[in-house]
Design an enzyme around this catalytic site. Sequence first.
Site, mmCIF file in Angstrom:
data_model
loop_
_atom_site.group_PDB
_atom_site.id
_atom_site.type_symbol
_atom_site.label_atom_id
_atom_site.label_comp_id
_atom_site.label_asym_id
_atom_site.label_seq_id
_atom_site.Cartn_x
_atom_site.Cartn_y
_atom_site.Cartn_z
ATOM 1 N N TYR A 1 46.247 60.582 25.201
ATOM 2 C CA TYR A 1 47.079 61.939 25.384
ATOM 3 C C TYR A 1 45.874 62.928 24.118
ATOM 4 C CZ TYR A 1 51.201 59.981 27.688
ATOM 5 O OH TYR A 1 52.370 60.043 28.720
ATOM 6 N N GLU B 1 51.631 29.070 20.115
ATOM 7 C CA GLU B 1 51.638 30.009 20.578
ATOM 8 C C GLU B 1 53.278 30.422 21.041
ATOM 9 O OE1 GLU B 1 51.289 27.493 24.622
ATOM 10 O OE2 GLU B 1 51.657 30.126 25.332
ATOM 11 N N ASP C 1 51.179 24.999 24.862
ATOM 12 C CA ASP C 1 51.640 24.019 26.168
ATOM 13 C C ASP C 1 50.945 22.768 26.086
ATOM 14 O OD1 ASP C 1 54.217 24.755 25.382
ATOM 15 O OD2 ASP C 1 53.855 26.309 26.908
#
Lengths: 372, 372
Positions: A105, A201, A253
């Site tokens: 911007y 995580e 995981d």
Amino acid sequence: MAARRPRTPQERADHTIDKIGKLAAGAVKQVKAKSNPAIEIPIRALSNVAFNEQSRLIELGDSKQSREFFNVSMAKKYMQTFLVAEKCKDLLTSGKTTSIRDLFYMAKHTIKGAKENTFDDQTESDAVIEDLEVTLDSLREELHLFAAKRGSMVGPMVIVDAGDTINLGRMGSGGWSIPSITEENVIQFKSCEAEYILLVEKEAVWHRLNEDKFWRKNKCVLVTGNGQATRGVRRLMQRMHKELKLPVYVLVDNDPWGLYIYSVIKQGSISLAYESMRMAVPDARFLGLRSRDFKRFKLSDDVRIDLNKEDEKRAKQMLAYPWFEAKQWQEEITDMLKAGFKMEIEALSNKDISFVTDVYIPEKIAKKDWLA
Amino acid sequence: MAARRPRTPQERADHTIDKIGKLAAGAVKQVKAKSNPAIEIPIRALSNVAFNEQSRLIELGDSKQSREFFNVSMAKKYMQTFLVAEKCKDLLTSGKTTSIRDLFYMAKHTIKGAKENTFDDQTESDAVIEDLEVTLDSLREELHLFAAKRGSMVGPMVIVDAGDTINLGRMGSGGWSIPSITEENVIQFKSCEAEYILLVEKEAVWHRLNEDKFWRKNKCVLVTGNGQATRGVRRLMQRMHKELKLPVYVLVDNDPWGLYIYSVIKQGSISLAYESMRMAVPDARFLGLRSRDFKRFKLSDDVRIDLNKEDEKRAKQMLAYPWFEAKQWQEEITDMLKAGFKMEIEALSNKDISFVTDVYIPEKIAKKDWLA
């Protein structure tokens, strides 16, 4: 603690301003010499990326492209590059930092006497920011820009953040919110009793470990990236690893996404290879759930989730990456494919809510049962 | 500060355990009486939701459904309800809290002598959690469960979080990471010099305001929800609003999503109407960017983003909501549709990076130029 005296924020900013100044001076010189003004920009593409066996990092090669002013296909990008550089110089001079969205911007306007915009879309300014990072050899954080902020941290250590002394051992259930910019001008390490860093995580697992005060019993810094670790989290971990000599353990995981999160922490990513040196921790240890843990911890069939096609595809891709070519990784990924299922860390709660705290992590660390 | 003495964590847990116990005792009584065991569960659907003009909240009505044991289509859900209730009782007894994902794993198993799983998918346990919340009139946080954690906070106040005293005026650039559970057994307010709460939708805007130390100059608590405010953030704001008598200002983008974020903070959401009473702040003031601000602040055409079809559809839906039927809201939403564009808060940086800090917010608050 840090071996060399950290530069002051002003010294660091001046150093970057100086680099921007040199880039601009080069352009002025070319204009005066009546040659075609051009900037040499390292190429950020797969063709110019390689895994460096020695540093164990995904690194950018030496190929460069010339961005020329008198070239219809390059003139706009040339102008954009200096426009972004100018805005960064303003930020550095005023001592302010901002988001890459905000920079878009700040730099967006219609060119006088034309209907052409300097930027139509943020993807354009984002790409130019990355160009500037490699050209100036300055991370975006050094240009006073940042991307998303995410992640929390607690542990037996005291830091200074923007002048405030913060005891990370007294942060309650919420923790300290890791900022986007974790360079040494913002964050300093004052004292540390931790013996290692544990990056998890998942925020929910972080919560479990914090509620169980795992970090106090086990003297570690407990960090979560809420998914893939942000640049701020990675930079902070690398600094703690180097300056405080703390080993890094990564708890993810048992799935290809977990392996990917770990690999980016370890040796960087292909798309942002130029930052590996400042972000990656090649010694990071994989403490994630493994396919063989299913039998080892006598987990129930209930926690198995079938691999889908996308998982299988990702796992096979990983088998081919040079940074996973070591025997233990080939075995690990093959094990996952053979098993045909994945598991989340939360699977351990099927045994007991604090199994991860009381058994899984301490046992794996004590037995040095990690991958690296 | 809080008028009544906060109950101890143990008293609060015991109160919830007691409710679960009564639910179970009811079932036992029905079994002994040889009737069909059934639970009366308030219906959580649009048909049973209404906007209460007096409380200015979206509230759940009185309709209930009976969940019966001897009913093929309900037997499994009946069993699931008590299974989740049992796991929550375990959590409450052990003083631990966990994620709704984790609860799914804790409660998932294959029923002995059958091939049927207690739960196949987390959506099943999530729905049962919501059933239990309404049936027991206990928020999930009181059942020791939580959803995602997101958001940061700084300001001139001192809180106690899980026993740790934290000065939110000395939190550096990162801030305090707002936990998932912000009930009074976890978070207490020790002292507060703030005069209002400023909730900003975007983390990058929060960063700008924190770097400019807006909260110090303007004596406010600065909160970001990183997008839609989580339950933890909303509950915390409501508690600060009620217990510390602080007005709440909400700074969002000029788009239907920004209006939605504000409206959930103000009167709750349709899907979770049963929690409005504990989460919503009907007096919350809208400080977001407005369509008329485009002219008022002489913003450049560069910051206009055309409304897409989805935006128009959402805006038209909002025109019909009873909680937006007041004249000022009808005008505001109509203005947006007429203008045909939306704007982000970052649009203000097109004027100056600290325009939001130095002009926009102070001016709007001083002139009482907000919507409510």
